[in-house]
Design an enzyme around this catalytic site. Structure first.
Site, PDB file in Angstrom:
ATOM      1  N   ARG A  98       5.196   7.131   0.563  1.00 13.68           N
ATOM      2  CA  ARG A  98       4.508   6.774   1.816  1.00 13.68           C
ATOM      3  C   ARG A  98       5.470   6.896   2.992  1.00 13.68           C
ATOM      4  NH1 ARG A  98       2.533   0.490   3.161  1.00 13.68           N
ATOM      5  NH2 ARG A  98       3.194   0.633   5.325  1.00 13.68           N
ATOM      6  N   GLU A 105       9.800  -6.964  -2.290  1.00 16.65           N
ATOM      7  CA  GLU A 105      10.254  -5.872  -3.142  1.00 16.65           C
ATOM      8  C   GLU A 105      11.732  -6.031  -3.460  1.00 16.65           C
ATOM      9  OE1 GLU A 105       8.570  -5.524  -0.349  1.00 16.65           O
ATOM     10  OE2 GLU A 105       6.790  -4.288  -0.725  1.00 16.65           O
ATOM     11  N   ASN A 129      -4.334  -8.467   3.654  1.00 19.99           N
ATOM     12  CA  ASN A 129      -4.368  -7.075   4.099  1.00 19.99           C
ATOM     13  C   ASN A 129      -4.290  -6.081   2.948  1.00 19.99           C
ATOM     14  OD1 ASN A 129      -4.434  -5.231   6.363  1.00 19.99           O
ATOM     15  ND2 ASN A 129      -2.370  -4.669   5.765  1.00 19.99           N
ATOM     16  N   THR A 148       0.855  -1.188   0.000  1.00 22.04           N
ATOM     17  CA  THR A 148       0.000   0.000   0.000  1.00 22.04           C
ATOM     18  C   THR A 148       0.892   1.240   0.000  1.00 22.04           C
ATOM     19  OG1 THR A 148      -1.557  -1.246   1.324  1.00 22.04           O
ATOM     20  CG2 THR A 148      -1.854   1.157   1.284  1.00 22.04           C
TER      21      THR A 148
END
Lengths: 1182, 351
Positions: free
Chosen positions: A114, A64, A1010, A31
């Site tokens: 973020r 990642e 999630n 996210t």
């Protein structure tokens, strides 16, 4: 070149371009960047070609770091590449980023910027992540809006190819990535014209190729490394010029001109703010507004942050500038200043002018950044001695950094219409508003913007949709403020009693309410505070019974279409007939492929809405007495911290909390969810004590710990509220006592799992059980009183009952209660069980994911304490390191215990030899043993505290500081399959090999729950998931068998819906096992596309079909001459088809590609059979 | 040479054996083998409008359930945008069958809404079906609905569908009507060219351990032949439509009985599902020919209706006396009279 105008969000705007310009796309969910990967995967699944006519290879990696590694390899062999990430994901890419840049390999990483996890994790937007990689050698290009993110994606790819410098293209997470706005979409011809194929071919020519072999990636020595590092300088020197050239070329094609530093404002500005990202939009609009009023202010928008072209920055500044404020959306504790500030200082220092430069922080974690704040900064710059380091947007009453601002300052054009919609998660409100924006943006000449705010709960969450539309492009990347909305809609009547929904309404605005009450009754049914606001603001008040219209048209609980129709009917943004036609057209587009029935029902809802929409005439007088009132956020009995700090967060006023109220190291009390009475269940279970058999199954499966049994002496019943139910207890260890099964009405989510699992059937009416659902509102007051009394009843003495049965285990107090997990969650019953059995001595390491969110997302936590103040102590480190994190806890506890045990004999003269001996040789294998050791430790404390000062005093203090570790600690390492199977697997494997006494609980939902359901290596064959849109073609990884290979790991697979006793036994054996234990728990999940009320049935079918075999592999049995493996389920007895019939994740493939589905399911059946045979061999000791 | 040919709904057929609506029609290769073995037509499995509606709603639920509720997970499943939740697969299978076999392919439709019946009937016709069988069942649970209301609904439905399509139309009925001949006549007048007797309902059972109502799908046996046999025999010659007998056709003898009662075709499903379908048909046709040879029959048409009520010496054996006689003999043997109303009372609405 004219182009299509459409409304979309920032992520999609970027993914469209990135996909077009890539051949290998390595993805991993995080996210707020996940939707870019999802879009790419969906494009590829649909066979969409890239610019060169071939479908890119979109590949999900295990982390990642893995994605960066895969891309590095892909680039080295000549492919055009991209990836999407954010936050911790970007940090995991850092090592490869240095390599990629060091080798001058063109690529573009698109980042939804973020926050980084520090004192707490945050999924929201700021520049902490991108600022952390500014040393890697990647160029950094910042986009400020949805349109810019779309456009600069193309500029980034073009410039990367020409400069050979890899690019980080970033834009603000959520604020830009998730904002829906009307933009001009790039035509394929434009993209084509921006990309020079010669540069692509040049990239290919540098690829590793055995026909022209080279060596790249040497190890270098002190003699040359330095020089080699400097060799790239010309590329970085050329890069800004190349970017500007690409921007200019882009302007020629589209008419949209960007500059690497853009100036906005008065040409003779004296005060200038420099910043980047979405805040730049706000600052620029504010500067224009103020400049129009004659103020000498301006803004420099930084687009190319790296390589930093100081000369270009200085050239962008007006020569009249006297003071500059550099605003950073990040924080570097202990630094001389944040990065952009330091860069500005450096540029100014080297220039011919000498303005004052000050630096401020703003907008961390999507903190609002408004025109009022921009004005405050300009005002500060106007002072003779401005604050040199400041913050804006918070109240820093600790360090005094914050500037004050006037929140009423507003720059928005009068023609812009602002609307705020309150909805309940999943009620369709957000979807309807997205549709409305599309209609307004694409069916009218209006520009439109939408932004959506969700609270942190997964069930019963509150959503607010902020919509703006008007004749001018909307550059307002901030929420609609208090008193600003022309239109406020409240889609859930229940919100009125707990949220000030009308705070947004402007005087003379419109209020639309969904209510079960008619126009003549509603006034007397809304809280006095709301009535007062309607009068004070002179609002026009409309109502609709959307639930009734939805029900009557077969829409169930989805009120979206009804409320959307009301909005258009009242707002007048389109003529009514046109609006209805547009809504129906939108319905056809959205739902057409789901079948005619869905469309027909939505149409019917549209048609029936207007007849049920009423304007309420405001009565001259209010009811007397003044009727209902809003409820306090938390009860009066709540502790001070809950009242002062958590309650404002719950009420939506967390922004107003000053710095001094924040725990500075991220430490929060547990046991706080009990104060957040959410009242989200429409129906709650009601106990029929006459037919209940007291089996405890309902409490066992309750995901939210809201249904609990207690056994207590009859005298404890004194003072019970009228209607408090109790019957004789049927527990052989507890004769002559009473039994009550009580529900917490305000904490229940209404999931019905308790009713589903209840084995009792009323003999006169088999559809009734010993618990049955009934509407909550009429029961709320009485049952709340019953619940409070129930809590006051004594808890069972843990040492007096055996814990091998479900019914006994459920007498233990849950120390995990009222989580915000999805209603009917399949994970939380396991977590709760651990808390019941071991919570009073548990230390928990929790991987990032659903469990860390429902377990640790502010404002409150479900982790709780018992009457002695003991309970699970919990921490979340990261997603990828949880196994190691937990092992570290074990090592630490073991070390401290070892040291304490070493000290005991040394202090025997103070403590007494008998107590030392008893402490050292305590048997703590049972609850009684634990209780006895606690008493010994208490005695030890008394003796140590009483010890006179002497030469051994330092040792006494040392022992007192860690004395609690003498009571056995239970270390639990918890997380989902994304952690255990994928990103954390390397660490997990190391812990499996450690032999240390840790308990690993894998809450296996077979998908990244999630982040919205991306495939993991745990995803089963044939299941559709995001990143596996065609259905997973590889079987699920067998984590259990891998762990068994070590030989000394306890391994169990459990599914409480099939066998609750096996679940209980496995968790108890795991905890008792002195080495590593791994428990893999089938956790049904909303991401499976199931009816959550049937989650336990699906568990049963999973086991019966052989998709999930239950077993316990206990190495201790080998010492007893037995095989370690015990299979706890029967061989497959039903076909997998029966199991998948109730699971949307499989049915998606059945519907979309029946041939592939059938082939994969046949393979699954074979695999299941073979898997069972293999386990049987192990069970025979073969 | 024995002539096994017959005709049904105006279509000439090589033999009287037709594959009835069953899951076999999902598999074109099986139908191909049935054709080679001598089956003369195939009725597709039923297109259930109710199933289409349910699939559509389920899909919508899947794609919206839990969506837009939590910032990190705005939805949970990828939206392919293309799903076979409508009649697409059914239509595609008609196309495929028509490509692969030469025998007539009869579509079968079970609708729920007036619009649905007509819409899907048209689609089936457009897909190339040679005829359409309306598989009507409506289990009444509402005490306010009379038998007459229900029957009128059937008649209206047939009239409406007839008006919309050109291919022949047959109606598959249940035996539970007060006056089947009257209804049959009215259906014929409304445009039905054929009646298929009878539909076998899903009859649920009770599991006494779990106290649950459970589905209990049982394949037919030759014993089930008697009910349709009687009604074919009663209707033959009274209502000028083609009669198809289905339920309980398992042997060549069953086919012979069906033909003699007056059926144009004998439809088979259970027997085909129990064995290897093509071998079953091949063996039955051999047996049929053998029987006809032994009994000196020349053709199927020769025997059709030869034992219909109007053709037999004692027509009353088909009527109430027949029923009394059986019960009488049963009672003589000892056991008590079975509760003959139980079966009708056990009908549950299928939802």
């Amino acid at each position: 070149m004219s182009s299509e105008q459409i409304t979309l969000d920032g992520n999609e705007a970027v993914a469209r371009v990135a996909y077009m310009l890539s051949e290998v796309v390595a993805i991993y969910p995080i996210t707020p960047s996940t939707p870019m990967g999802e879009s790419s995967d969906a494009y590829a699944a649909a066979g969409k070609p890239n610019l060169w006519g071939t479908v890119p290879s979109v590949y999900e990696m295990q982390s990642e770091g893995g994605a960066a590694g895969a891309l590095h390899g892909a680039m080295q062999t000549g492919a055009l590449t991209t990836t999407f990430t954010a936050s911790q994901g970007l940090l995991l890419m850092i090592p490869n980023m240095y390599k990629i840049a060091g080798e001058l390999t063109p690529t573009v990483f698109h980042i939804a910027a973020r926050s980084l996890a520090a004192q707490g994790l945050s999924i929201f937007g700021d520049h902490s992540d991108v600022m952390s990689v500014r040393g890697t050698g990647f160029a950094m290009l910042a986009a400020n809006s949805v349109q810019e993110a779309h456009d600069l994606s193309l500029v980034a790819h073009a410039a990367a190819l020409e400069s050979r410098v890899p690019f980080l293209h970033f834009f603000d997470g959520f604020r830009t990535s998730h904002e829906v706005n009307k933009i001009s979409v790039l035509e394929t011809e434009t993209i084509r014209a921006m990309i020079d194929d010669e540069l692509v071919h040049a990239h290919r020519s540098r690829a590793l190729n055995p026909d022209r072999p080279v060596l790249r990636g040497t190890a270098q020595n002190p003699d040359v490394y330095f020089q080699a590092r400097e060799s790239v300088n010309p590329f970085y020197a050329a890069c800004p010029g190349i970017v500007q050239k690409a921007m200019d070329r882009f302007a020629g094609l589209t008419g949209r001109q960007y500059r690497i530093f853009d100036y906005v404002g008065a040409p003779d500005a004296e005060r200038v703010i420099v910043l980047m990202g979405s805040g730049g939009e706000t600052a620029a609009e504010t500067a224009r507004f103020l400049a129009d009023q004659g103020e000498k202010v301006g803004v420099v928008l930084v687009r190319l942050y790296r390589p930093f072209d100081s000369a270009a920055l200085m050239a962008a500044l007006p020569s009249t500038v006297r003071a500059i404020a550099a605003l950073d959306r990040t924080k570097e504790p202990g630094s001389a200043g944040e990065p952009l500030f330091l860069d500005i200082v450096s540029a100014v220092t080297e220039s011919q002018i000498s303005p004052t430069v000050i630096g401020g922080r703003y907008g961390l974690s999507s903190k609002e950044f408004t025109p009022a704040m921009v004005k405050a900064v300009f005002d500060e710059l106007g002072k003779d001695q401005p604050t040199t380091r400041f913050t804006i947007g918070i109240n820093d009453d600790v360090s005094g950094t914050s500037l004050s601002y006037d929140p009423s300052f507003n720059i928005e054009a009068g023609e812009t219409v602002r609307c705020v919609f309150w909805g309940l998660g999943a009620d369709g409100t957000v979807g309807a508003n997205k549709s409305s924006i599309k209609i307004i943006g694409e069916e009218t000449d209006n520009n439109a913007q939408g932004y959506f705010v969700y609270d942190s709960k997964k069930s019963g969450s509150t959503t607010t949709s902020h919509l703006r539309f008007g004749p001018h492009p909307i550059h307002a990347p901030y929420l609609i403020g208090a008193g600003e909305a022309n239109f406020v809609a409240c889609h859930q009547f229940a919100f009125l009693e707990r949220v000030d929904v009308l705070s947004y309404a402007r005087p003379g605005g419109i209020f639309l309410l969904n209510t079960p009450f008619g126009p003549d009754q509603v006034w007397g049914q809304i809280p006095a505070e709301v009535r007062a606001t309607i009068r004070a603001k002179n609002l026009r008040f409309y109502i609709i019974d959307a639930a009734a219209v939805a029900q009557s048209t077969g829409m169930g609980s989805r009120i979206n279409t009804v409320m959307q129709t009301c909005f258009f009917a009242i707002s007048g943004v389109l003529p009514r007939e046109d609006a209805i036609a547009a809504i129906k057209d939108s319905i056809k587009k959205t739902y057409g492929k789901r079948g005619d029935t869905v469309v027909a029902r939505n149409f019917m809802a549209v048609d029936q809405t207007l007849a049920n929409l009423y304007e309420v005439a405001i009565p001259a007088a209010d009811p007397s007495p003044n009727g209902l009132h809003m409820r306090p956020t938390v009860p009066d009995a709540a502790p001070a911290f809950v009242k002062d700090v958590l309650a404002p967060m719950i009420a939506g006023h967390g922004d107003d909390l000053p710095v001094s109220k924040m725990p500075f190291d991220g430490t929060y009390p547990t046991g706080t969810a009990q104060w957040e009475k959410r009242n989200i269940a429409l129906e709650i279970p009601v106990w029929d004590e006459k037919i209940c058999i007291q089996c405890g199954k309902c409490a066992f499966v309750c995901p939210h710990a809201v249904i609990r049994p207690k056994v207590y002496p009859a005298e404890a019943l004194e003072g019970a509220p009228e209607g408090f139910k109790s019957v004789s207890a049927r527990f052989k260890e507890l004769p002559g006592q009473l039994y009550t099964l009580q529900v917490s009405p305000e904490d229940c989510t209404g999931c019905t799992l308790c009713v589903e699992v209840c084995p009792v059937k009323d003999k006169t009416q088999v559809g009734r059980k010993a618990i049955n659902m009934a509407p909550q509102p009429p029961l709320r007051v009485a049952e709340s009183a019953n619940w409070d009394f129930f809590l006051s009843l004594p808890e069972v003495d843990r040492t007096q009952i055996g814990l091998g049965s479900i019914k006994n285990s459920q007498l233990l107090q849950p120390l995990f209660e009222f989580s915000g997990a999805c209603s009917g969650c399949g994970e939380t019953p396991y977590v709760k069980l651990v808390s019941q059995l071991y919570g009073d001595r548990a230390v928990i390491a929790n991987a990032t994911g659903c469990s860390s969110i429902y377990g640790g997302n502010l404002p409150t936590t479900p982790w709780s304490v018992n009457k002695d103040g003991r309970g699970p102590t919990w921490s979340n480190s990261l997603f990828e390191d949880n196994a190691e994190f937990g092992l570290g806890m074990r090592l630490s506890i073991d070390k401290q215990e070892e040291y304490a045990r070493e000290l005991l004999p040394k202090l025997a003269d103070i403590i007494g030899a008998d107590l030392v001996d008893a402490l050292l040789n305590a048997d703590q294998a049972s609850e009684a043993g634990i209780a006895a050791q606690r008493e010994r430790v208490d005695a030890l404390k008394v003796r140590l505290d009483a010890a006179p000062a002497g030469p051994k005093s330092p040792l006494v203090k040392d022992l007192l500081a860690m004395i609690d570790v003498l009571v056995k600690r239970s270390v639990w390492i918890m997380g989902g399959d994304g952690w255990a199977y994928d990103i954390g697997y390397g660490g997990l494997d190391h812990v499996l090999a450690s032999g240390r006494n840790v308990n690993i609980l894998v809450l296996d939902t077979e998908v990244y729950s999630n982040t919205g359901g991306q495939a993991s290596k745990s995803t089963p064959l044939a299941a559709v998931a995001k990143f596996a849109a065609k259905g997973k073609g590889r079987p699920k990884k067998d984590l259990g068998l891998i762990a068994m290979a070590y030989g000394d790991v306890y391994v169990a697979r459990i599914a409480m819906g099939y066998d609750d006793v096996q679940t209980l036994r496995a968790i108890q054996e795991a905890e008792a096992y002195p080495g590593v234990s791994l428990v893999i728990a089938y956790s049904h999940c909303i991401a499976h596309g199931i009816d959550m009320t049937r989650g336990l049935d699906q568990q049963k079918l999973a086991v019966q079909s052989g998709m999930w075999t239950l077993y316990r592999y206990n190495p201790d049995l080998i010492d007893q001459g037995k095989p370690a493996m015990v299979i706890d389920s029967k061989p497959p007895s039903i076909s997998p088809e029966k199991y998948i019939a109730g699971e949307g994740r499989f049915q998606m493939l059945v519907h979309s590609d029946p041939t592939r589905s059938a082939a994969l399911m046949a393979q699954a059946a074979t695999n299941n059979h073979e898997h069972h045979l293999r386990l049987e061999q192990l069970a025979k000791g073969e | 040479m024995i002539d096994l040919s017959t005709s049904y709904l105006g279509m000439p057929l090589k033999t009287p054996i037709v594959a009835s609506a069953s899951p076999l029609s999902h598999h074109p290769d099986v139908i191909q083998r049935l054709e080679e073995a001598g089956a003369s037509a195939v009725v597709m499995y039923s297109l259930f409008e109710e199933q289409i509606i349910r699939s559509s709603l389920e899909l919508d639920y899947l794609l919206t359930h839990g969506a837009e509720s939590f910032a990190e997970a705005l939805n949970y499943l990828p939206d392919h945008g293309k799903y076979n939740v409508g009649p697409e697969r059914y239509i595609e299978q008609i196309h495929e069958l028509k490509r692969k076999v030469h025998i007539p392919v009869i579509g079968s439709l079970n609708g729920v809404s007036p619009g649905g019946w007509i819409h899907y009937a048209r689609l089936i016709e457009e897909a190339g079906a040679d005829a359409l069988e309306l598989n009507i069942y409506n289990i009444p649970t509402d005490p306010n609905i009379t038998g007459a209301d229900l029957e009128q609904g059937y008649v209206d439905l047939v009239r409406n569908v007839r008006a919309e399509i050109k291919i022949p139309l047959a109606i598959k009925l249940s035996p539970y009507f007060s006056s089947l001949p009257n209804l049959a006549w009215r259906l014929m007048e409304a445009g039905a060219q054929g009646l298929v007797l009878f539909n076998r309902f899903y009859q649920p059972d009770f599991d006494l351990e779990s106290l649950e109502v459970v589905p209990n799908l049982q394949l037919s046996t030759s014993n089930d032949l008697r009910l349709p046999l009687r009604w074919v025999a009663l209707l033959y010659g009274r209502v000028p439509v083609d009669l198809a007998l289905t339920s309980g056709v398992h042997t060549a003898n069953d086919v012979l009985k069906a033909m003699m009662a007056g059926a144009k075709v004998a439809m088979m499903a259970s027997a085909l599902l129990k064995g290897k379908p093509d071998e079953v048909v091949r063996a039955m046709l051999m047996e049929l020919q053998t029987w006809m040879t032994e009994h000196e029959y020349e053709s199927i048409t020769q025997m059709q209706g030869s034992m219909a009520q109007r053709a037999v010496a004692e027509p009353s054996t088909y009527e109430r006396a027949n029923y009394m006689k059986v019960l009488g003999s049963y009672q003589d043997a000892g056991p008590t009279i079975p509760d003959v109303t139980l079966q009708a009372g056990m009908l549950y609405p299928v939802d």
